[in-house]
Design a protein around this motif. Sequence first.
Motif, short mmCIF file in Angstrom:
data_model
loop_
_atom_site.label_atom_id
_atom_site.label_comp_id
_atom_site.label_asym_id
_atom_site.label_seq_id
_atom_site.Cartn_x
_atom_site.Cartn_y
_atom_site.Cartn_z
N ALA A 85 -8.23 13.64 -10.12
CA ALA A 85 -9.40 12.96 -9.56
C ALA A 85 -9.24 11.44 -9.62
N LEU A 86 -8.74 10.95 -10.72
CA LEU A 86 -8.57 9.50 -10.87
C LEU A 86 -7.48 8.98 -9.95
N GLU A 133 -6.17 5.78 -5.04
CA GLU A 133 -5.57 5.60 -3.71
C GLU A 133 -6.43 4.69 -2.83
N GLN A 134 -7.73 4.63 -3.10
CA GLN A 134 -8.63 3.81 -2.30
C GLN A 134 -8.67 2.35 -2.77
N ALA A 142 -5.81 -3.80 -11.38
CA ALA A 142 -5.69 -3.80 -12.85
C ALA A 142 -6.69 -2.85 -13.52
N LYS A 143 -7.90 -2.80 -13.02
CA LYS A 143 -8.90 -1.91 -13.62
C LYS A 143 -8.53 -0.45 -13.42
N MET A 144 -8.03 -0.11 -12.25
CA MET A 144 -7.64 1.26 -11.98
C MET A 144 -6.42 1.65 -12.83
N LEU A 145 -5.47 0.75 -12.94
CA LEU A 145 -4.30 1.03 -13.78
C LEU A 145 -4.70 1.22 -15.24
N LYS A 146 -5.65 0.43 -15.69
CA LYS A 146 -6.13 0.57 -17.06
C LYS A 146 -6.79 1.94 -17.26
N GLU A 150 0.81 -1.21 0.00
CA GLU A 150 0.00 0.00 0.00
C GLU A 150 0.86 1.27 0.00
N ALA A 151 1.96 1.25 0.70
CA ALA A 151 2.81 2.44 0.78
C ALA A 151 3.38 2.81 -0.60
#
Length: 100
Positions: A71-72, A77-78, A84-88, A47-48
């Motif tokens: 914003a993204l 961060e949450q 993978a979806k957030m990185l995409k 997480e860090a």
Amino acid sequence: MSYEAGNLDMALTAVVGDDPLLIHDLRRAFLESADRQIDMASRARDEAAWKQALWRLRGLSGSFGILPMIALAEEAEQARPGDAKMLKRLRAVLDELAAG
């Protein structure tokens, strides 16, 4: 969801004026730095490290006034490290900025 890639160019023009070479160099520097931070986030195993990469991405985006990326990154961060979806989604915003 579509983002206005012109925001990057408008932000750069507001800071440096009408200097196409400087705008090009700063644009490239932003895109390379953002890409590096997204890559670091993709390799984060805890997480860090995840939050540090996203914090840097958010700060970089703030320097250039790229509100959709800010914003993204805050939303990311949450998520769990390496999501993978957030990185995409982060890559999609960066790709759209690069195409503009």
